[in-house]
Structures are given as C-alpha cells and as structure tokens.
Design a protein around this motif. Structure first.
Motif, PDB file in Angstrom:
ATOM      1  N   VAL A   1      27.823  58.927 106.126  1.00 15.87           N
ATOM      2  CA  VAL A   1      27.002  57.729 106.223  1.00 15.87           C
ATOM      3  C   VAL A   1      25.905  57.910 107.266  1.00 15.87           C
ATOM      4  O   VAL A   1      26.023  58.699 108.205  1.00 15.87           O
ATOM      5  N   GLY A   2      24.825  57.159 107.045  1.00 12.51           N
ATOM      6  CA  GLY A   2      23.753  57.045 108.016  1.00 12.51           C
ATOM      7  C   GLY A   2      23.565  55.577 108.342  1.00 12.51           C
ATOM      8  O   GLY A   2      23.934  54.695 107.550  1.00 12.51           O
ATOM      9  N   ILE A   3      23.003  55.289 109.467  1.00 17.44           N
ATOM     10  CA  ILE A   3      22.850  53.909 109.931  1.00 17.44           C
ATOM     11  C   ILE A   3      21.378  53.503 109.861  1.00 17.44           C
ATOM     12  O   ILE A   3      20.481  54.269 110.266  1.00 17.44           O
ATOM     13  N   ILE A   4      21.136  52.315 109.360  1.00 16.34           N
ATOM     14  CA  ILE A   4      19.783  51.767 109.321  1.00 16.34           C
ATOM     15  C   ILE A   4      19.387  51.371 110.740  1.00 16.34           C
ATOM     16  O   ILE A   4      20.131  50.654 111.426  1.00 16.34           O
ATOM     17  N   THR A   5      18.233  51.826 111.189  1.00 13.99           N
ATOM     18  CA  THR A   5      17.788  51.572 112.564  1.00 13.99           C
ATOM     19  C   THR A   5      16.404  50.931 112.562  1.00 13.99           C
ATOM     20  O   THR A   5      15.704  50.911 111.541  1.00 13.99           O
TER      21      THR A   5
ATOM     22  N   ALA B   1      16.149  59.552 104.685  1.00 13.48           N
ATOM     23  CA  ALA B   1      15.587  59.915 103.381  1.00 13.48           C
ATOM     24  C   ALA B   1      16.659  60.448 102.437  1.00 13.48           C
ATOM     25  O   ALA B   1      16.552  60.298 101.213  1.00 13.48           O
ATOM     26  N   SER B   2      17.709  61.032 102.987  1.00 10.19           N
ATOM     27  CA  SER B   2      18.774  61.595 102.158  1.00 10.19           C
ATOM     28  C   SER B   2      19.628  60.519 101.495  1.00 10.19           C
ATOM     29  O   SER B   2      20.451  60.821 100.628  1.00 10.19           O
ATOM     30  N   ALA B   3      19.470  59.255 101.904  1.00 10.20           N
ATOM     31  CA  ALA B   3      20.225  58.166 101.287  1.00 10.20           C
ATOM     32  C   ALA B   3      19.507  57.571 100.086  1.00 10.20           C
ATOM     33  O   ALA B   3      20.111  56.822  99.308  1.00 10.20           O
TER      34      ALA B   3
ATOM     35  N   SER C   1      16.766  53.184  95.412  1.00  6.54           N
ATOM     36  CA  SER C   1      18.057  52.545  95.613  1.00  6.54           C
ATOM     37  C   SER C   1      18.859  53.301  96.658  1.00  6.54           C
ATOM     38  O   SER C   1      18.572  54.465  96.960  1.00  6.54           O
ATOM     39  N   VAL C   2      19.881  52.600  97.208  1.00  2.00           N
ATOM     40  CA  VAL C   2      20.820  53.211  98.150  1.00  2.00           C
ATOM     41  C   VAL C   2      22.217  52.665  97.850  1.00  2.00           C
ATOM     42  O   VAL C   2      22.373  51.647  97.165  1.00  2.00           O
ATOM     43  N   PHE C   3      23.231  53.338  98.376  1.00  4.25           N
ATOM     44  CA  PHE C   3      24.596  52.825  98.359  1.00  4.25           C
ATOM     45  C   PHE C   3      24.915  52.317  99.755  1.00  4.25           C
ATOM     46  O   PHE C   3      24.975  53.091 100.717  1.00  4.25           O
ATOM     47  N   VAL C   4      25.155  51.009  99.867  1.00  6.94           N
ATOM     48  CA  VAL C   4      25.491  50.391 101.148  1.00  6.94           C
ATOM     49  C   VAL C   4      27.008  50.358 101.278  1.00  6.94           C
ATOM     50  O   VAL C   4      27.719  49.975 100.338  1.00  6.94           O
ATOM     51  N   VAL C   5      27.520  50.744 102.439  1.00  5.63           N
ATOM     52  CA  VAL C   5      28.957  50.780 102.689  1.00  5.63           C
ATOM     53  C   VAL C   5      29.377  49.477 103.371  1.00  5.63           C
ATOM     54  O   VAL C   5      28.831  49.101 104.410  1.00  5.63           O
TER      55      VAL C   5
END
Length: 401
Positions: free
Chosen positions: A33-37, A335-337, A346-350
């Motif tokens: 996972v990556g975090i939106i900042t 960018a990898s998300a 689109s993205v997948f949100v956890v």
C-alpha cells in the motif's frame, strides 16, 4: 432411504455452508500500500542533456596553400590577433581565375554575415534596454505592494537573459568582422599575384579573432589546404550551456525562464538552471525502439555559482528535469497505484481489510507521483502495483516490509 431423507436438510446445509466459506473465507490477497499525502508537487520533463561551449568559433583557411604543422594543442589559451597557424600560399597557374572567384564569393558571404550580425546586435541591444526598463518598473511596483516578488524575479531573469543574448551577438559580430578583414586581405593578395604572374613566397599567418581556449585542432599535420578548410575551433570552456532535445508534445509545456534541476553530472550536489530558449524548428529522431519522433532542442543556462560546477567541460553528459508545474498544496497519489479503465483513472482504496475500486481525477502526473483533483483524501491507503488477484470488494492483507 428413510434415513437419507432424515439427514438430507443437514447435508444440504453443510454443502451450502461449504460454498459460502469458499466464497467469503478465501485466502486474502497480499498487497503493498501507499498513502495519499498532501504537499509539494512538481511536474517535470526528464531527459538527458549535454553541455556545450556557448560561443565557439571555427577558424578556417582563407586561401589555398601548404599548412605548416600546428603547434597548438586542445586547452591552449589564445588572445585576439594571436597567430594560430601559418600557410605558404600556392598559386596554380591554371586555377588563378577560379581562386579569385572563390575568394570573391567568400568575401561576399562574409560581408553578408557581418550585416546579419550587426542587425542581431541592434535587436539584442533593444531587447536589453526593454528588459531593464521592465525590471525597474516592476521593482518599483513591488516596493509599493502592487505586484508579487515572483514577477520581479521573472523580469530580473529576463534582464540576465537579454544581457547574455547581447554578449553572444557581440561575439558573433566581432568574429564576422574578423572574417571580412581576412577575406579582403586574401583577395587583395591573390589579385597582386595574378597581376604579377608569380607567387611572392610570403607566408600567411592565420590569427585568432577572439580570446578563448583551443577546443579542437582540426588540422594538426602539415599539408595542403584549400580555402575554407577548418583549422582550429576556439571558445571559452568555462562559459557553458546545456542542450537537450525533448518531444514536441512536451515542448509546448515549456517556457523560457522555467526552472531546471540538473543531476548526475558528476558532482556531489544538484545544480540549478533556467530555460533560455526553445528552438523554433523541430527535427525527426529515431528512438531506441526504432520509432520516429519529432523533437526540439531546449537550451538551458546554469545559474548555480560557477564554483559549484568547476569540473564540467564541453560535451559532458547529465540529467535535466525541466519544472513545468509546481504546487505547494497538492493531494498526491503514488503513480504505481493508478490504472486506466474505460477511459478513466482508477485506484483500489484499502478500507477495513477489503479493497474498493474508485474512479479518481488525476490532473497531472510526474515520475513517481500524480496530482489528484477529486476522489481521494490525504491519509487514505491505496494498493500499489495491483495484481490480477485484486478485485473490487476482495479481502486483502497488507504485506509487511
């Protein structure tokens, strides 16, 4: 038979429970996972660049003759009017008329170039005066609070750019004047020899038109040279600029004055630069994949103190990152998300151990990050490098790093 009928509901129940368990209790997909900042975001155009000496002059042979062996070496310092090479002129009896014609054409071309450089100097001087006047106006307006300091910085850079353009134009004009004088002297000499019908045997000294260093010796060995043969290339290796070619689709985003980060040049720190010029004409270049691309040259000035890049020389390779957009308060997503689906990002949100597919608005992308307009909030977690195992609504397990 009666026994089977008696236990049938239990058997069916067990079967249904097994199916439900297979559906809802499957092994969760392992994800990163990556975090939106929220923070500073820069959109850059990243390319290889190469340094080159800004003002360079190729000294050519003014007439035909035997060139004596060159004593100069690359790196030698030369002053104006210093002797660079010596030629013993030759006058073949059957080619004297042709030689005179060639020298006339050479003189005409030199005079035309001199007129062009004079006009360039005048235009550069007008641009210089306008830039200085604009800077003074903006500085006074900024002191009274009518405009921002950023606008003053832009006009200050315009003054520096105009000064540099005037210096370049003056250098070219001085070199063109030297070329005219050399062509006239060569034509006058051959006319005297044609009239007398014999060679006077005097040597011809080829002199430097400018102050600088020898960049290349193009004719080192002794031998016959014809008029116009390049002999020596002269310039100031400390006065460098950077040239890089970028796709024309990216070039429309670039403007003179844009900031540039210069990296991987060999030194310990990053250097700063500014875009000085986008050349007006593009060219076709074959990519490493064999695809034809339309590209255009971008000229960049190094604005970091010269003490920081003393090791740079002509023709050195480096990386340039042209900053075409900057925001200090942007919502950023790795960018990898991001992935494209039905024409949208689109993205997948956890959330709570499951993933939810969400359409987002991506305003800009640069390297490893994208700037989000709508659809995500700082602090949310998204799947990076989502695999085929990740589906909307599936259970997931975050990989421990």
């Amino acid at each position: 038979m009666k026994m089977l009928k008696k236990f049938m509901p239990a058997i069916v129940g067990i079967f249904v429970v097994s199916i439900l368990a297979a559906v809802f209790w499957t092994k969760p997909a392992v994800i990163e996972v990556g975090i939106i900042t929220r923070g500073s975001f820069q959109q850059t155009i990243d390319e290889d660049g190469k340094t080159r000496t800004r003002d360079r002059y190729i000294v050519s042979s003014p007439l035909a003759g035997n060139l004596r062996r060159m004593r100069l070496k690359a790196g030698d310092r030369v002053d104006p009017d210093e002797i660079l090479a010596t030629i013993i002129p030759s006058l073949p009896p059957l080619l004297d008329v042709k030689s005179e014609k060639e020298l006339k054409e050479r003189l005409g071309a030199a005079e035309a170039e001199k007129l062009r450089t004079e006009a360039t100097v005048e235009r550069a001087k007008v641009s210089q005066d306008q830039a200085k006047a604009e800077y003074e106006r903006n500085r006074k307006l900024a002191d009274k609070g009518f405009i921002s300091n950023h606008e003053v910085e832009v006009t200050e850079f315009s003054v520096k750019l105009a000064n540099k353009e005037w210096e370049v134009a003056k250098f070219q004009d001085d070199a063109a004047g030297h070329e005219v004088e050399t062509a006239r002297a060569a034509l006058a000499r051959i006319r005297r020899e044609v009239l007398s019908g014999k060679r006077n045997g005097e040597k011809w000294d080829v002199r430097s038109p400018v102050r600088g260093r020898v960049l290349k010796v193009l004719q080192e060995n002794e031998g016959y040279v014809s008029p116009g043969t390049p002999l020596v290339e002269i310039g100031d290796p400390a006065d460098l600029e950077i040239v890089t070619d970028i796709l024309t689709s990216d070039a429309v985003l670039v403007h003179p004055g844009d900031r540039v980060r210069i990296e991987r040049w060999g030194g310990p720190s990053q250097l700063n630069g500014r875009v000085r010029l986008i050349e007006p004409s593009a060219f076709t270049k074959m990519s490493s994949l064999g695809v034809e691309e339309q590209r255009v040259n971008i000229i960049i000035d190094i604005i970091s103190p010269s003490e920081e890049w003393v090791g740079l020389k002509d023709g050195f390779r480096l990386d340039v990152h042209i900053i075409v957009f900057n925001s200090d308060n942007a919502v950023k997503v790795p960018a990898s998300a991001l992935f494209r689906e039905e024409g949208h990002w689109s993205v997948f949100v956890v959330s709570k151990g499951r993933v939810q597919k969400r359409v987002v608005e991506v305003n800009r992308r640069s390297g490893l990050e994208g700037m989000v307009g709508k659809g995500l909030d700082p602090g949310e977690k998204v799947v990076i490098y989502p695999s085929d195992e990740v589906k909307d609504g599936y259970r997931v397990k975050i990989k421990q790093r």
